[in-house]
Design an enzyme around this catalytic site. Structure first.
Site, mmCIF file in Angstrom:
data_model
loop_
_atom_site.group_PDB
_atom_site.id
_atom_site.type_symbol
_atom_site.label_atom_id
_atom_site.label_comp_id
_atom_site.label_asym_id
_atom_site.label_seq_id
_atom_site.Cartn_x
_atom_site.Cartn_y
_atom_site.Cartn_z
ATOM 1 N N SER A 138 35.651 62.962 -3.269
ATOM 2 C CA SER A 138 34.815 64.161 -3.370
ATOM 3 C C SER A 138 33.355 63.758 -3.271
ATOM 4 O O SER A 138 32.979 62.635 -3.643
ATOM 5 C CB SER A 138 35.057 64.859 -4.714
ATOM 6 O OG SER A 138 34.109 65.879 -4.944
ATOM 7 N N TYR A 148 34.945 63.273 -13.821
ATOM 8 C CA TYR A 148 35.482 63.627 -12.504
ATOM 9 C C TYR A 148 34.720 62.870 -11.411
ATOM 10 O O TYR A 148 35.330 62.246 -10.536
ATOM 11 C CB TYR A 148 35.380 65.131 -12.278
ATOM 12 C CG TYR A 148 35.996 65.583 -10.974
ATOM 13 C CD1 TYR A 148 37.358 65.833 -10.880
ATOM 14 C CD2 TYR A 148 35.221 65.748 -9.822
ATOM 15 C CE1 TYR A 148 37.939 66.233 -9.683
ATOM 16 C CE2 TYR A 148 35.791 66.147 -8.620
ATOM 17 C CZ TYR A 148 37.147 66.394 -8.561
ATOM 18 O OH TYR A 148 37.710 66.779 -7.375
#
Length: 271
Positions: A138, A148
């Site tokens: 990502s 994350y």
């Protein structure tokens, strides 16, 4: 016939990867927790392409079920040529406001699971001297954005390192680095993205089409859209302290006590 195993294949980017590889005539193994949704995706692909994918329901955070997927990847009698590590979820609150158990579960699914599955598939790929591993990272991994982002930074770095290790055996490794993509990921994570303009959103099938093109060109990273490619270049030159402070301000839950934020941070957002 090329066989592709995709985790998190019941929706979002996982389902888009299934469509993309099915269109190329590949045999598919679809992995996700939700058996009903997984079978629905398999039926749609069978109707569109004439080949019924293998369905392998598994909660990858369960050690026994994850081991079963790893064993399927390592089975020499039924070789898997391409692994797509896509399964994952996000949390609605920053690290200080999320229960540590949820942070650990997210880290396990984003880091330990792809590590285990990749380790299972690599010996066969190396022996056959062909195949590929695609790891869905990502753009969050380009910035200091909590657990994350840290996990996705690991995914990208792991992919780039693995790519060098496997290149002598003809095995390709690609880190797919999408920006905001229109899937149910944000909704299931409880993230409020209503303020984001339409211009930042990517289409899941476009992300996959770009990834498959970059895989064929043996590129190390796949970033869809000029906006995000420029973004990736820019963030490398910004002072890390400045970026960390800016991201922390953006992530802080407004007017919400830590206890309230913890109660809201219950993840069930597997891609």
């Amino acid at each position: 016939m090329t066989t592709v195993l995709i985790t998190g294949a019941s929706a979002g980017l996982g389902a888009a990867f299934a469509r993309g590889f099915a269109a190329k005539g590949c045999d598919l193994i679809l992995v996700a927790r939700d058996t009903g949704r997984l079978k629905a995706v398999a039926d749609e692909l069978a109707a569109a392409h004439g080949t019924l994918p293998e369905v392998l329901p598994a909660d990858l955070l369960d050690p026994e079920q994850c081991r079963a997927v790893a064993e399927r990847l390592a089975d020499p009698a039924r070789p898997v040529d391409i692994l797509v590590n896509n399964a994952g979820f996000g949390l609605p609150a920053p690290f200080p406001y999320s229960p540590v158990e949820d942070e650990e579960r997210m880290l396990d699914l984003l880091v330990k699971v792809p590590l285990k599955l990749t380790h299972a598939v690599v010996p066969g790929l190396r022996e056959r001297r062909r195949g590929a591993v695609l790891n869905v990272s990502s753009v969050a991994g380009l910035l200091p954005t909590g657990t994350y982002g840290a996990a996705k930074a690991w995914t990208t770095a792991f992919s780039e390192s693995l790519r060098v290790d496997l290149a002598p055996y003809g095995v390709r490794v690609l880190a797919v680095v999408p920006g905001f993509t229109r899937t149910e990921f944000q909704e299931r994570a409880g993230m409020d993205v209503s303020a984001l303009p339409d211009s930042v959103w990517l289409d899941a099938d476009a992300v996959v089409a770009r990834a498959l093109k970059d895989l064929s060109l043996r590129r190390p990273l796949s970033i869809t859209g000029l906006r995000y490619r420029l973004y990736a270049q820019a963030v490398r030159h910004l002072p890390r302290t400045f970026v960390a402070r800016k991201m922390a301000r953006d992530r802080r839950p407004p007017a919400q006590a830590p206890e309230q934020a913890q109660n809201a941070a219950r993840p069930e957002a597997a891609r």
